[in-house]
Design an enzyme around this catalytic site. Structure first.
Site, PDB file in Angstrom:
ATOM      1  CB  SER A  92      -0.688  -0.456   1.538  1.00 17.77           C
ATOM      2  OG  SER A  92      -0.515   0.415   2.701  1.00 17.77           O
ATOM      3  CB  SER A  94       0.228   3.353   4.486  1.00 18.14           C
ATOM      4  OG  SER A  94       1.371   2.245   4.361  1.00 18.14           O
ATOM      5  CE  LYS A 149       0.565   2.201   9.063  1.00 15.90           C
ATOM      6  NZ  LYS A 149      -0.342   2.020   7.760  1.00 15.90           N
ATOM      7  CB  SER A 232      -1.026   6.201   6.826  1.00 21.99           C
ATOM      8  OG  SER A 232      -0.575   5.033   8.751  1.00 21.99           O
TER       9      SER A 232
END
Length: 273
Positions: A92, A94, A149, A232
Protein backbone atom coordinates in the site's frame (compact mmCIF):
# COMPACT_ATOMS: atom_id res chain seq x y z
CA UNK A 1 -2.73 -11.05 3.65
CA UNK A 2 -3.77 -13.80 6.08
CA UNK A 3 -1.39 -16.50 4.78
CA UNK A 4 0.94 -17.41 7.66
CA UNK A 5 4.15 -18.29 5.83
CA UNK A 6 6.10 -18.68 9.09
CA UNK A 7 3.73 -21.40 10.31
CA UNK A 8 3.89 -23.21 6.96
CA UNK A 9 7.69 -23.01 6.93
CA UNK A 10 7.96 -24.40 10.46
CA UNK A 11 5.55 -27.23 9.60
CA UNK A 12 7.44 -28.14 6.41
CA UNK A 13 10.78 -28.06 8.22
CA UNK A 14 9.41 -30.32 10.97
CA UNK A 15 8.00 -32.81 8.45
CA UNK A 16 11.26 -32.83 6.49
CA UNK A 17 13.23 -33.39 9.71
CA UNK A 18 10.86 -36.20 10.66
CA UNK A 19 11.45 -37.84 7.27
CA UNK A 20 15.21 -37.46 7.62
CA UNK A 21 15.23 -39.02 11.10
CA UNK A 22 12.92 -41.84 10.01
CA UNK A 23 15.22 -42.59 7.10
CA UNK A 24 18.35 -42.60 9.27
CA UNK A 25 16.86 -44.67 12.10
CA UNK A 26 14.55 -47.12 10.30
CA UNK A 27 14.80 -47.21 6.54
CA UNK A 28 18.57 -47.12 6.15
CA UNK A 29 18.88 -50.04 8.60
CA UNK A 30 16.32 -52.00 6.57
CA UNK A 31 18.23 -51.31 3.36
CA UNK A 32 21.49 -52.49 4.91
CA UNK A 33 19.79 -55.64 6.15
CA UNK A 34 18.34 -56.39 2.69
CA UNK A 35 21.77 -55.94 1.11
CA UNK A 36 23.41 -58.18 3.72
CA UNK A 37 20.85 -60.96 3.16
CA UNK A 38 21.14 -60.71 -0.62
CA UNK A 39 24.96 -60.71 -0.42
CA UNK A 40 24.93 -63.82 1.80
CA UNK A 41 22.61 -65.64 -0.61
CA UNK A 42 24.78 -64.65 -3.56
CA UNK A 43 27.87 -65.88 -1.74
CA UNK A 44 26.20 -69.26 -1.13
CA UNK A 45 25.60 -69.50 -4.87
CA UNK A 46 29.19 -68.51 -5.61
CA UNK A 47 28.22 -65.15 -7.15
CA UNK A 48 28.29 -61.51 -6.13
CA UNK A 49 25.74 -58.73 -6.29
CA UNK A 50 25.77 -56.61 -9.42
CA UNK A 51 25.79 -52.84 -9.25
CA UNK A 52 22.21 -52.72 -10.58
CA UNK A 53 21.08 -55.13 -7.87
CA UNK A 54 22.83 -53.09 -5.18
CA UNK A 55 21.25 -49.91 -6.48
CA UNK A 56 17.81 -51.53 -6.44
CA UNK A 57 18.23 -52.85 -2.89
CA UNK A 58 19.58 -49.48 -1.69
CA UNK A 59 16.91 -47.41 -3.46
CA UNK A 60 15.24 -44.91 -1.14
CA UNK A 61 11.55 -44.08 -0.92
CA UNK A 62 10.98 -41.09 -3.23
CA UNK A 63 8.96 -39.09 -0.67
CA UNK A 64 11.44 -39.74 2.12
CA UNK A 65 14.35 -38.93 -0.18
CA UNK A 66 12.74 -35.60 -1.08
CA UNK A 67 12.13 -34.77 2.59
CA UNK A 68 15.70 -35.70 3.50
CA UNK A 69 17.08 -33.55 0.69
CA UNK A 70 14.90 -30.55 1.52
CA UNK A 71 15.50 -30.55 5.27
CA UNK A 72 18.89 -28.71 5.26
CA UNK A 73 17.55 -26.07 2.87
CA UNK A 74 14.33 -25.53 4.83
CA UNK A 75 16.24 -25.41 8.11
CA UNK A 76 18.64 -22.74 6.84
CA UNK A 77 15.77 -20.67 5.42
CA UNK A 78 13.88 -20.99 8.71
CA UNK A 79 16.88 -19.78 10.73
CA UNK A 80 17.63 -16.87 8.39
CA UNK A 81 14.01 -15.77 8.13
CA UNK A 82 13.15 -16.19 11.79
CA UNK A 83 16.21 -14.68 13.43
CA UNK A 84 18.22 -12.63 10.92
CA UNK A 85 16.59 -11.05 7.85
CA UNK A 86 13.13 -11.40 6.34
CA UNK A 87 11.93 -9.95 3.01
CA UNK A 88 8.60 -8.16 2.66
CA UNK A 89 6.76 -6.45 -0.18
CA UNK A 90 5.02 -3.10 0.32
CA UNK A 91 1.34 -3.53 -0.62
CA UNK A 92 0.00 0.00 0.00
CA UNK A 93 0.93 3.66 -0.20
CA UNK A 94 0.72 4.43 3.52
CA UNK A 95 4.50 4.95 3.75
CA UNK A 96 4.90 7.16 0.67
CA UNK A 97 7.22 8.79 -0.25
CA UNK A 98 9.64 6.67 1.84
CA UNK A 99 8.32 3.36 0.50
CA UNK A 100 6.44 2.84 -2.74
CA UNK A 101 3.85 0.22 -3.60
CA UNK A 102 5.83 -2.72 -4.97
CA UNK A 103 9.03 -2.04 -3.06
CA UNK A 104 10.71 -5.19 -1.74
CA UNK A 105 12.33 -4.49 1.60
CA UNK A 106 14.63 -6.27 4.04
CA UNK A 107 13.77 -6.38 7.72
CA UNK A 108 16.30 -6.93 10.51
CA UNK A 109 14.68 -9.59 12.72
CA UNK A 110 17.19 -9.41 15.61
CA UNK A 111 17.31 -5.63 16.07
CA UNK A 112 14.60 -5.75 18.74
CA UNK A 113 15.44 -9.18 20.15
CA UNK A 114 15.43 -12.80 19.04
CA UNK A 115 11.90 -14.23 18.95
CA UNK A 116 10.61 -17.75 18.46
CA UNK A 117 9.03 -18.29 15.02
CA UNK A 118 5.21 -18.38 14.93
CA UNK A 119 4.90 -17.78 18.71
CA UNK A 120 6.78 -14.47 18.61
CA UNK A 121 8.07 -14.96 22.16
CA UNK A 122 11.22 -12.91 22.81
CA UNK A 123 13.97 -15.24 24.05
CA UNK A 124 16.98 -12.89 23.84
CA UNK A 125 16.37 -9.16 24.41
CA UNK A 126 18.36 -6.76 22.24
CA UNK A 127 17.61 -3.11 21.43
CA UNK A 128 14.40 -1.15 21.90
CA UNK A 129 12.75 0.67 18.99
CA UNK A 130 13.86 4.28 18.63
CA UNK A 131 11.84 7.27 17.54
CA UNK A 132 11.97 7.49 13.75
CA UNK A 133 12.58 3.77 13.12
CA UNK A 134 10.59 2.20 10.28
CA UNK A 135 9.15 -0.97 11.78
CA UNK A 136 7.24 -4.03 10.61
CA UNK A 137 4.76 -5.33 13.17
CA UNK A 138 1.67 -7.48 13.41
CA UNK A 139 -1.55 -5.48 13.20
CA UNK A 140 -2.98 -5.52 16.74
CA UNK A 141 -6.57 -6.02 15.55
CA UNK A 142 -5.61 -8.87 13.21
CA UNK A 143 -2.15 -10.26 14.05
CA UNK A 144 -2.02 -12.44 10.92
CA UNK A 145 -1.50 -9.23 8.91
CA UNK A 146 1.85 -7.39 8.86
CA UNK A 147 1.92 -3.58 8.91
CA UNK A 148 4.81 -1.18 8.38
CA UNK A 149 4.89 2.30 9.95
CA UNK A 150 7.29 4.74 11.58
CA UNK A 151 7.79 4.82 15.35
CA UNK A 152 6.58 8.16 16.70
CA UNK A 153 5.85 7.47 20.36
CA UNK A 154 7.89 5.48 22.87
CA UNK A 155 6.61 4.10 26.19
CA UNK A 156 5.60 7.00 28.46
CA UNK A 157 5.50 9.61 25.67
CA UNK A 158 2.67 12.09 25.35
CA UNK A 159 1.73 12.29 21.68
CA UNK A 160 -0.48 15.01 20.23
CA UNK A 161 -1.62 15.41 16.64
CA UNK A 162 -2.97 18.88 15.93
CA UNK A 163 -3.29 20.80 12.67
CA UNK A 164 -1.33 17.99 10.94
CA UNK A 165 1.69 18.49 13.20
CA UNK A 166 3.01 15.86 15.60
CA UNK A 167 3.86 16.92 19.14
CA UNK A 168 6.04 14.65 21.26
CA UNK A 169 5.95 15.53 24.97
CA UNK A 170 4.49 18.93 24.04
CA UNK A 171 7.26 19.68 21.52
CA UNK A 172 6.21 20.10 17.87
CA UNK A 173 8.29 18.03 15.47
CA UNK A 174 9.71 20.52 12.91
CA UNK A 175 8.30 20.40 9.37
CA UNK A 176 9.71 22.06 6.25
CA UNK A 177 7.75 22.27 2.99
CA UNK A 178 9.89 21.02 0.09
CA UNK A 179 7.32 21.12 -2.71
CA UNK A 180 3.64 21.13 -3.57
CA UNK A 181 2.56 18.36 -5.91
CA UNK A 182 1.67 18.15 -8.70
CA UNK A 183 2.92 21.53 -9.93
CA UNK A 184 0.15 23.82 -11.15
CA UNK A 185 -2.72 22.05 -9.36
CA UNK A 186 -1.20 20.79 -6.10
CA UNK A 187 -3.16 18.42 -3.89
CA UNK A 188 -0.45 17.55 -1.40
CA UNK A 189 2.79 18.84 0.05
CA UNK A 190 6.12 17.07 0.24
CA UNK A 191 7.37 17.74 3.77
CA UNK A 192 10.72 17.20 5.47
CA UNK A 193 10.01 16.26 9.08
CA UNK A 194 12.48 16.12 11.94
CA UNK A 195 11.33 13.28 14.17
CA UNK A 196 13.72 13.08 17.09
CA UNK A 197 17.15 12.29 15.60
CA UNK A 198 15.69 11.21 12.24
CA UNK A 199 15.02 13.49 9.27
CA UNK A 200 12.66 11.98 6.72
CA UNK A 201 10.22 12.98 4.01
CA UNK A 202 6.44 12.68 4.27
CA UNK A 203 3.29 13.64 2.37
CA UNK A 204 0.56 15.90 3.74
CA UNK A 205 -2.64 16.51 1.81
CA UNK A 206 -3.72 20.11 1.19
CA UNK A 207 -7.05 19.49 2.90
CA UNK A 208 -8.43 20.56 6.29
CA UNK A 209 -7.32 18.42 9.25
CA UNK A 210 -9.51 15.39 9.89
CA UNK A 211 -8.20 14.41 13.28
CA UNK A 212 -6.93 16.15 16.40
CA UNK A 213 -6.23 14.08 19.48
CA UNK A 214 -3.78 13.32 22.26
CA UNK A 215 -2.48 10.03 23.62
CA UNK A 216 -0.13 8.75 26.35
CA UNK A 217 1.81 5.67 25.26
CA UNK A 218 1.60 2.89 27.88
CA UNK A 219 4.61 0.90 29.00
CA UNK A 220 5.60 -1.87 26.62
CA UNK A 221 3.79 -0.21 23.70
CA UNK A 222 4.61 2.06 20.75
CA UNK A 223 2.77 4.68 18.70
CA UNK A 224 3.12 4.11 14.94
CA UNK A 225 2.28 6.55 12.15
CA UNK A 226 2.61 6.31 8.36
CA UNK A 227 4.65 8.80 6.31
CA UNK A 228 1.72 9.35 3.94
CA UNK A 229 0.20 11.20 6.84
CA UNK A 230 -3.37 11.71 5.56
CA UNK A 231 -3.61 8.30 3.93
CA UNK A 232 -2.43 5.90 6.60
CA UNK A 233 -4.38 3.58 8.89
CA UNK A 234 -2.21 3.78 11.99
CA UNK A 235 -2.08 4.30 15.76
CA UNK A 236 -4.09 7.51 15.48
CA UNK A 237 -7.11 5.38 14.59
CA UNK A 238 -6.66 2.01 16.31
CA UNK A 239 -4.22 2.56 19.18
CA UNK A 240 -0.85 1.29 20.32
CA UNK A 241 1.38 -1.59 19.23
CA UNK A 242 2.55 -3.91 22.04
CA UNK A 243 6.20 -4.98 22.04
CA UNK A 244 5.31 -8.64 21.50
CA UNK A 245 3.86 -7.81 18.06
CA UNK A 246 7.06 -6.25 16.72
CA UNK A 247 8.58 -8.15 13.78
CA UNK A 248 11.71 -6.12 13.05
CA UNK A 249 13.31 -2.95 11.72
CA UNK A 250 13.10 -2.23 7.99
CA UNK A 251 16.53 -1.14 6.79
CA UNK A 252 16.77 -1.44 3.00
CA UNK A 253 14.86 -1.57 -0.28
CA UNK A 254 16.48 -4.13 -2.57
CA UNK A 255 14.04 -4.24 -5.49
CA UNK A 256 10.94 -2.58 -6.89
CA UNK A 257 8.41 -4.71 -8.77
CA UNK A 258 5.19 -2.86 -9.43
CA UNK A 259 3.12 -5.63 -11.04
CA UNK A 260 3.62 -9.25 -11.98
CA UNK A 261 3.82 -8.35 -15.68
CA UNK A 262 6.31 -5.50 -15.19
CA UNK A 263 10.10 -5.78 -15.14
CA UNK A 264 11.72 -5.85 -11.66
CA UNK A 265 13.80 -2.74 -11.00
CA UNK A 266 17.00 -3.13 -9.00
CA UNK A 267 18.12 0.42 -9.73
CA UNK A 268 16.11 1.89 -6.86
CA UNK A 269 17.92 -0.12 -4.16
CA UNK A 270 18.53 2.10 -1.14
CA UNK A 271 18.73 2.28 2.62
CA UNK A 272 15.56 3.28 4.46
CA UNK A 273 15.65 6.42 6.57
Amino acid sequence: MDFDFALVLVALTFLAALGWVYDRVMLSANRRQRIAVAAAQAAENGTSLSDDTLDGLNKENALIDTARSLFPVLFIVLILRSFLVEPFQIPSGSMLPTLKIGDFILVNKWEYGFRLPVLGTKVIPMNDPQRGDVVVFKYPKQPAINYIKRVVGLPGDRIKYFNKVLYVNDKPQPQKVLAQLPPGKPVRALIEEQLGPVTHEMYRDLTPPRIAAEWVVPEGHYFMVGDNRDNSNDSRYWGFVPDELLVGKAFAVWMHWNTFFSVPDFGDARMIK
